[in-house]
Scaffold this active site. Structure first.
Site, PDB file in Angstrom:
ATOM      1  N   GLY A 206      22.539  61.875  15.765  1.00 44.26           N
ATOM      2  CA  GLY A 206      21.445  61.456  15.804  1.00 44.26           C
ATOM      3  C   GLY A 206      20.690  61.266  17.511  1.00 44.26           C
ATOM      4  O   GLY A 206      19.376  60.886  16.816  1.00 44.26           O
ATOM      5  N   ASN A 207      20.472  61.545  18.039  1.00 48.72           N
ATOM      6  CA  ASN A 207      19.392  61.956  19.258  1.00 48.72           C
ATOM      7  C   ASN A 207      18.726  63.061  19.064  1.00 48.72           C
ATOM      8  O   ASN A 207      17.846  62.952  20.183  1.00 48.72           O
ATOM      9  CB  ASN A 207      20.835  62.706  20.422  1.00 48.72           C
ATOM     10  CG  ASN A 207      21.880  63.583  20.646  1.00 48.72           C
ATOM     11  OD1 ASN A 207      22.031  63.452  18.893  1.00 48.72           O
ATOM     12  ND2 ASN A 207      21.569  64.648  21.509  1.00 48.72           N
TER      13      ASN A 207
ATOM     14  N   LYS B 294      30.412  52.173   7.789  1.00 53.58           N
ATOM     15  CA  LYS B 294      29.274  52.845   8.135  1.00 53.58           C
ATOM     16  C   LYS B 294      27.550  52.291   8.595  1.00 53.58           C
ATOM     17  O   LYS B 294      27.302  51.234   8.339  1.00 53.58           O
ATOM     18  CB  LYS B 294      28.760  53.947   6.851  1.00 53.58           C
ATOM     19  CG  LYS B 294      27.159  54.907   7.213  1.00 53.58           C
ATOM     20  CD  LYS B 294      28.009  55.852   7.799  1.00 53.58           C
ATOM     21  CE  LYS B 294      26.711  56.460   7.988  1.00 53.58           C
ATOM     22  NZ  LYS B 294      27.396  57.432   9.432  1.00 53.58           N
TER      23      LYS B 294
ATOM     24  N   LYS C 101      33.413  63.916  12.349  1.00 52.38           N
ATOM     25  CA  LYS C 101      32.637  65.735  12.786  1.00 52.38           C
ATOM     26  C   LYS C 101      33.636  66.331  12.584  1.00 52.38           C
ATOM     27  O   LYS C 101      33.867  67.910  12.004  1.00 52.38           O
ATOM     28  CB  LYS C 101      32.291  66.103  14.267  1.00 52.38           C
ATOM     29  CG  LYS C 101      30.579  65.123  14.367  1.00 52.38           C
ATOM     30  CD  LYS C 101      30.554  64.329  15.420  1.00 52.38           C
ATOM     31  CE  LYS C 101      29.349  63.627  15.490  1.00 52.38           C
ATOM     32  NZ  LYS C 101      28.943  63.574  13.999  1.00 52.38           N
TER      33      LYS C 101
ATOM     34  N   LYS D 299      26.611  62.048   7.677  1.00 51.76           N
ATOM     35  CA  LYS D 299      26.280  63.827   6.746  1.00 51.76           C
ATOM     36  C   LYS D 299      26.665  64.297   7.651  1.00 51.76           C
ATOM     37  O   LYS D 299      26.691  65.185   6.596  1.00 51.76           O
ATOM     38  CB  LYS D 299      25.004  63.081   7.924  1.00 51.76           C
ATOM     39  CG  LYS D 299      24.831  63.451   9.274  1.00 51.76           C
ATOM     40  CD  LYS D 299      24.663  64.266  10.159  1.00 51.76           C
ATOM     41  CE  LYS D 299      24.645  63.985  11.875  1.00 51.76           C
ATOM     42  NZ  LYS D 299      25.664  63.024  11.755  1.00 51.76           N
TER      43      LYS D 299
HETATM   44  N1  LIG Z   1      37.169  63.117  22.162  1.00 52.36           N
HETATM   45  C1  LIG Z   1      36.043  63.181  21.788  1.00 52.36           C
HETATM   46  N2  LIG Z   1      35.071  64.520  22.227  1.00 52.36           N
HETATM   47  C2  LIG Z   1      34.050  64.197  22.378  1.00 52.36           C
HETATM   48  N3  LIG Z   1      32.709  63.141  22.570  1.00 52.36           N
HETATM   49  C3  LIG Z   1      33.736  61.975  21.799  1.00 52.36           C
HETATM   50  C4  LIG Z   1      34.828  61.559  21.735  1.00 52.36           C
HETATM   51  N4  LIG Z   1      35.476  60.416  21.159  1.00 52.36           N
HETATM   52  C5  LIG Z   1      33.650  59.923  20.858  1.00 52.36           C
HETATM   53  N5  LIG Z   1      33.067  60.703  21.039  1.00 52.36           N
HETATM   54  C6  LIG Z   1      31.834  60.737  21.359  1.00 52.36           C
HETATM   55  O1  LIG Z   1      31.244  60.545  19.705  1.00 52.36           O
HETATM   56  C7  LIG Z   1      29.398  61.315  20.287  1.00 52.36           C
HETATM   57  C8  LIG Z   1      29.423  61.479  18.696  1.00 52.36           C
HETATM   58  O2  LIG Z   1      29.187  60.862  18.196  1.00 52.36           O
HETATM   59  P1  LIG Z   1      27.815  59.632  17.864  1.00 52.36           P
HETATM   60  O3  LIG Z   1      26.887  59.982  18.516  1.00 52.36           O
HETATM   61  O4  LIG Z   1      27.380  58.865  16.540  1.00 52.36           O
HETATM   62  O5  LIG Z   1      27.377  61.124  16.514  1.00 52.36           O
HETATM   63  P2  LIG Z   1      26.109  61.958  15.694  1.00 52.36           P
HETATM   64  O6  LIG Z   1      25.355  62.947  16.971  1.00 52.36           O
HETATM   65  O7  LIG Z   1      25.858  62.010  14.254  1.00 52.36           O
HETATM   66  O8  LIG Z   1      24.781  60.997  15.857  1.00 52.36           O
HETATM   67  C9  LIG Z   1      29.735  62.044  21.124  1.00 52.36           C
HETATM   68  O9  LIG Z   1      28.096  62.039  21.639  1.00 52.36           O
HETATM   69  C10 LIG Z   1      30.354  61.366  22.337  1.00 52.36           C
HETATM   70  O10 LIG Z   1      30.020  60.300  23.230  1.00 52.36           O
HETATM   71  N1  LIG Z   2      24.217  59.046   7.023  1.00 57.28           N
HETATM   72  C1  LIG Z   2      24.299  59.501   8.123  1.00 57.28           C
HETATM   73  O1  LIG Z   2      25.618  59.910   8.993  1.00 57.28           O
HETATM   74  O2  LIG Z   2      23.496  59.116   9.396  1.00 57.28           O
HETATM   75  P1  LIG Z   2      24.370  59.195  11.115  1.00 57.28           P
HETATM   76  O3  LIG Z   2      24.643  60.603  11.407  1.00 57.28           O
HETATM   77  O4  LIG Z   2      22.662  58.923  11.331  1.00 57.28           O
HETATM   78  O5  LIG Z   2      24.941  57.993  11.178  1.00 57.28           O
END
Ligand SMILES: Nc1ncnc2c1ncn2[C@@H]1O[C@H](COP(=O)(O)OP(=O)(O)O)[C@@H](O)[C@H]1O
Ligand SMILES: NC(=O)OP(=O)(O)O
Length: 311
Positions: free
Chosen positions: A12-13, A129, A273, A211
Site C-alpha cells: 500500500g505505501n 478483506k 505475505k 494481492k
Molecule cells: N511480524 C511482523 N513483522 C513485520 N511486520 C509486521 C509483523 N506483523 C505485522 N506487521 C506489520 O504489517 C505491515 C505490512 O502489512 P500491510 O501494511 O497491511 O501490507 P501492505 O504493505 O501490503 O499494504 C508491516 O508494515 C508491519 O507494520
Molecule cells: N487487493 C489487495 O490485496 O489490496 P491491498 O494490498 O491494498 O489491501
C-alpha cells in the site's frame, strides 16, 4: 549477472499515504518506480503487481454517492477492473519516466487480469478483506445498523469495510503475460489481486482477492525465479513491536511455519505475505521469496537482504 524473472508485489505505501488525490498517488508511484527501475537496470524481467484496497473502497463510495437509476453504481468486480486501469496507467507513466532517465529502452504494459476463484470458497460467507477509508467505531456501527456493509476493526488503526477475499485458483491471462515478458515488456498485472471471476463463463463476483496470494499464483504460473513482496518494513520479525523482537533474515519454510503456529504474524497484514512466500517456495523447485521494503531494493541487488524464505 544472471537474469531473473521476478514477480514484485507492491504494498500500500508504494501508492497511497494520506492523500488520496490522483496527483499524490501518481507522485508516490514516481518514487516507487525509481526504486523498481534498479531491478530493470540490473537486467531482470519484472512482472509488477499491486494492491488496491484503499482505492477500490474509495471508488465504491464515489459510485454509491453518484448513483441514480439511469447511471447505476458499478459492481465490485468492475470497480477492481477500474482500479487496475487507473493504477496501471499511473505506474506505466512513472516507469517510463524512470527508465527514460536511465536510458533504458523497454516497453511497459498493463494487463487487465482476471483471477479465477472457487464460488464455493468459504470466504464468500466470511468477509475479511479491509477496503476503503478508516472510520471510527461509532461511524462503522451506524452503517452496519442500517443493514448495509460489514465493518471490522483493522489492526488498531480504525474500522474498515470488509468484503469477501477468496483464494486465487487460476489466472486467465498468465500466458499472455508470459509472452509479453519473453518479448522484454515490463508488465503490470494482477493489480488489486486481479478481477475475481468464477464458473465456466468467468462471471465477475463480489470480492477483492489478496494481492499477495494473487502475486504468488502468478509467480508460480509464469515460472518466476523470485517472488518479492514489498511492504512497509525491511524484514519480517518475530515478537514484532515487542522489546524482544527479532529480525528474520534467511529463514526456512519449516521454521516460518512454527512462527505462524505461535501467532507471530498479524492476520490481514504480515500473515498473508508470509503464507504467500511459503506457498511459492513449496510449490516451485528453486523458487525463492523475499519480503522487504521498497527502500531496501538497492541492498537486495547488492547481496542478500530482507527476509529471504528458502526451502
Ligand atoms: N511480524 C511482523 N513483522 C513485520 N511486520 C509486521 C509483523 N506483523 C505485522 N506487521 C506489520 O504489517 C505491515 C505490512 O502489512 P500491510 O501494511 O497491511 O501490507 P501492505 O504493505 O501490503 O499494504 C508491516 O508494515 C508491519 O507494520
Ligand atoms: N487487493 C489487495 O490485496 O489490496 P491491498 O494490498 O491494498 O489491501
Amino acid at each position: 549477472m544472471n537474469k531473473r524473472k521476478i514477480v514484485v508485489a507492491l504494498g500500500g505505501n508504494a501508492i497511497l499515504s494520506d492523500d488520496a488525490s490522483s496527483e499524490a498517488q501518481q507522485q508516490a508511484l514516481v518514487t516507487t518506480a525509481e526504486y523498481l527501475v534498479q531491478l530493470i537496470e540490473r537486467g531482470d524481467d519484472l512482472i509488477i503487481s499491486h494492491g488496491n484496497g484503499p482505492q477500490v473502497g474509495n471508488l465504491l463510495l464515489q459510485q454509491a454517492a453518484a448513483a441514480s437509476e439511469s447511471n447505476p453504481a458499478m459492481p465490485l468486480d468492475t470497480c477492481v477492473a477500474m482500479t487496475q486501469g487507473s493504477i496501471g496507467y499511473w505506474m506505466q507513466n512513472a516507469l517510463n519516466k524512470a527508465m527514460a532517465a536511465r536510458n533504458i529502452q523497454k516497453d511497459v504494459a498493463t494487463i487487465v487480469t482476471q483471477v479465477i476463484v472457487d464460488e464455493q470458497d468459504p470466504a464468500f460467507k466470511n468477509p475479511t478483506k479491509p477496503i476503503g477509508p478508516f472510520l471510527s467505531e461509532a461511524e462503522a456501527k451506524a452503517i452496519m445498523a442500517a443493514g448495509k456493509d460489514t465493518f471490522k476493526e483493522d489492526s488498531g488503526r480504525g474500522w474498515r469495510k470488509v468484503v469477501a477475499s477468496p483464494k486465487p485458483v487460476g489466472i486467465k491471462e498468465y500466458q499472455v503475460i508470459n509472452q509479453l515478458v519473453e518479448l522484454g515488456v515490463v508488465t503490470i498485472s494482477a493489480g488489486g489481486g486481479g478481477i475475481p471471476v468464477a464458473g465456466k463463463s468467468l462471471r465477475g463476483v463480489e470480492a477483492v482477492i489478496d494481492k499477495d496470494f494473487a502475486s504468488e499464483k502468478l509467480a508460480e504460473l509464469v515460472g518466476a525465479d523470485l517472488l518479492i513482496i514489498l511492504t512497509g518494513v525491511d524484514n519480517v520479525y518475530i515478537n514484532y513491536n515487542k522489546p524482544d523482537q527479532k529480525k528474520l533474515e534467511e529463514v526456512s519454510v519449516a521454521e516460518l511455519e512454527t512462527y505462524i503456529e505461535a501467532g507471530h504474524f498479524a492476520a490481514g497484514s504480515m500473515l498473508p505475505k508470509v503464507e504467500a512466500a511459503i506457498t511459492f517456495v513449496k510449490n516451485t523447485d528453486n523458487g525463492k521469496a523475499i519480503i522487504t521494503s521498497l527502500e531496501n531494493i538497492e541492498n537486495l541487488i547488492h547481496g542478500v537482504s530482507g527476509t529471504v524464505v528458502v526451502k
